[in-house]
Design a protein around this motif. Structure first.
Motif: not given
Length: 173
Positions: A102-117
């Protein structure tokens, strides 16, 4: 599959909502880890009803689906029910695996830009922006974690403190 933001979606809003949900989820991960750790390994086959999942099946469902939601947001594609690589069969190893992944994927999600989101991602017939699934993750995880908590005492386990004290872990505030 759409890969561009829907016209009415604001990428800046999506990143703000992502940050909000990630902050909330960061608080939930250690709680879920404690609930998973509270399942007595010798009672992993317990289920309160013939139609219910066993304790191990429910614990694994929480782990698989929580990781699946984050992976689906990152990859803009869901793979329902697929066990994460390296997922342990042992109930005892599940809490640590859960926290780590979960911590691994959370760090990836936190890096996503607005267009991706804002990209539309299909999931079980739904077509929502990727960031929307952070809310689904939160609700789904809390729902099943609560379900698993109802198994604990009948299995002889102890219910950890979640949003306040429990009989087994009284409030220390």
């Amino acid at each position: 599959m759409a890969t561009t933001p829907a016209p009415s979606l604001d990428p800046k809003f999506a990143t703000q909502l992502r940050d909000h949900y990630c902050d909330l989820l960061a608080l939930e991960i250690p709680i879920t880890k404690r609930v998973l750790a509270a399942v007595p390994a010798d009672k992993k086959s317990y289920k309160p009803d013939e139609h219910a999942r066993t304790a191990q099946e429910l614990a694994e469902h929480i782990v698989v689906s929580d990781i699946e939601f984050l992976d689906g947001i990152v990859g803009k594609q869901f793979h329902p029910g697929v066990r994460p690589t390296g997922m342990p069969d042992s109930l005892d190893a599940l809490p640590e695996f859960y926290e780590q992944r979960m911590n691994h994927y959370m760090s990836q999600v936190r890096q996503l830009d607005g267009k991706h989101l804002c990209a539309i991602v299909p999931f079980y017939g739904m077509q929502f922006p990727a960031f929307t699934y952070l809310g689904f993750l939160q609700n789904h995880s809390v729902h099943h974690r609560g379900e698993l908590c109802t198994y604990l005492r009948p299995m002889g386990g102890q219910v950890p403190s979640i949003y306040g004290g429990s009989y087994d872990e009284p409030w220390q505030g």
